[in-house]
Design an enzyme around this catalytic site. Structure first.
Site, PDB file in Angstrom:
ATOM      1  N   SER A  64      44.912  47.321  45.166  1.00 57.25           N
ATOM      2  CA  SER A  64      44.686  45.939  45.324  1.00 57.25           C
ATOM      3  C   SER A  64      44.323  45.507  46.486  1.00 57.25           C
ATOM      4  O   SER A  64      43.309  45.930  46.892  1.00 57.25           O
ATOM      5  CB  SER A  64      45.983  45.282  44.767  1.00 57.25           C
ATOM      6  N   ASP A 190      40.359  43.249  34.447  1.00 56.57           N
ATOM      7  CA  ASP A 190      41.245  42.967  35.478  1.00 56.57           C
ATOM      8  C   ASP A 190      41.135  41.138  35.431  1.00 56.57           C
ATOM      9  O   ASP A 190      40.310  40.446  35.653  1.00 56.57           O
ATOM     10  CB  ASP A 190      40.587  43.410  36.998  1.00 56.57           C
ATOM     11  N   HIS A 219      44.690  45.015  35.878  1.00 52.76           N
ATOM     12  CA  HIS A 219      44.671  45.237  37.181  1.00 52.76           C
ATOM     13  C   HIS A 219      45.618  46.322  37.688  1.00 52.76           C
ATOM     14  O   HIS A 219      46.997  46.019  37.379  1.00 52.76           O
ATOM     15  CB  HIS A 219      45.334  43.823  37.831  1.00 52.76           C
TER      16      HIS A 219
END
Length: 246
Positions: A64, A190, A219
Site C-alpha cells: 500500500s 482494488d 487491496h
C-alpha cells in the site's frame, strides 16, 4: 506482511519489518508524521543495515503506502543514486497517484473504511502533536484524508498544501526513471487504488521492470468487489477494532 515475512524466512532469507515514521512502536522514536515520498527514511534504514550486515544485498517490499515509498525510492535512484545495498524493490497495491487515491477513498462506497482510516491516523498523530496546542484542537475537527494531509502532513514537510504534496511526492513524477529491478503488483478490483492510475503511469521500458495486474484480489487481498473469506474476515475485524476503540 506477516505471511510474506514467514514465507521468506522459511526460504532462508533475513527479514526486517519496518513501521512508517510515527506509526506503532516507531512513534516513540519519531518526530512528526510520515509522508508518501519520505524516501530518506528508507535510505537511512538501508545505511543502518549496511553497517550491521556489510555487502549484504537488500530487496525492499512495500505494501500500500509503503509500496509507493519503495517505488519512489526506485525512481529517485536514477537521479540521486542507488543505495549500494539495494538490489531491487517490489510493491503491492501501491497508490501510484496520490491525488486519485485520496479521491477514491473519500467516495461514498468507501465511507466505513474512510472513517476507520481517519480514526487510526488521528490516533497515531496524537503521539507527536502536543496536547493543548491549536494543532491538537484542529486535529479533532479533521474529517477526510485530504483535510489531514492539508493540515498536518503538508506543512510538517514544507509543502504548500495537500495538492502540492500530492503533486510533488507522487512516484508518478519519477516512475520513468526507475533503473533497478522492480516488480509492481496490483489487482483490477482494488476498491481504494484506481487501476487507471497504473495505466497512466509512464513505466520505463526495461526488462527488469515488471507491472502485473491480477484478476481479483482487492487491496492486498483485504477487500474486493467480491471479497473472499480472508478479505471479509479482516474487513470485519477492522470494523470491530474501530468501534471498540471509539
Amino acid at each position: 506482511m506477516h505471511l510474506c515475512a514467514a514465507g521468506l524466512l522459511a526460504q532462508g532469507y533475513g527479514v526486517v519489518r519496518l513501521n512508517l515514521r510515527g506509526v506503532g512502536p516507531s512513534a516513540a522514536y519519531s518526530r512528526g508524521p510520515y509522508h508518501a515520498g519520505l524516501t530518506q527514511d528508507l535510505r537511512d534504514v538501508l545505511s543502518g543495515l549496511a553497517v550491521r550486515f556489510p555487502k549484504r544485498p537488500v530487496a525492499m517490499i512495500g505494501f500500500s503506502l509503503g509500496g509507493h515509498m519503495v517505488l519512489r525510492l526506485a525512481g529517485e535512484a536514477g537521479q540521486k543514486g542507488k543505495p549500494d545495498t539495494l538490489a531491487g524493490v517490489m510493491s503491492v497495491c501501491a497508490p501510484v497517484d496520490l491525488h486519485a487515491t485520496q479521491s477514491r477513498i473519500a467516495a461514498p462506497r468507501n465511507r466505513i473504511y474512510h472513517a476507520a482510516l481517519m480514526h487510526w491516523m488521528k490516533r497515531d498523530a496524537r503521539s507527536w502533536v502536543a496536547c493543548g496546542t491549536p494543532l491538537a484542537d484542529k486535529l479533532e475537527t479533521l474529517r477526510t484524508v485530504r483535510d489531514f494531509d492539508d493540515a498536518l502532513v503538508a506543512p510538517a514537510h514544507g509543502f504548500e498544501g495537500a495538492e502540492d504534496y500530492y503533486r510533488r511526492a507522487s512516484m508518478q513524477t519519477v516512475a520513468s526513471e526507475i533503473c533497478i529491478p522492480t516488480l509492481v503488483l496490483h489487482s483490477n478490483d482494488d476498491p481504494w487504488i484506481p487501476l487507471q492510475s497504473y495505466h497512466a503511469t509512464q513505466w520505463p521500458k526495461r526488462p527488469d521492470v515488471t507491472v502485473m495486474i491480477a484478476r481479483g484480489g482487492g487491496h492486498v487481498a483485504f477487500m474486493a468487489a467480491m471479497p473472499n473469506a480472508l478479505g471479509m474476515w479482516t474487513w470485519l475485524a477492522s470494523i470491530w477494532q474501530y468501534w471498540a476503540e471509539n
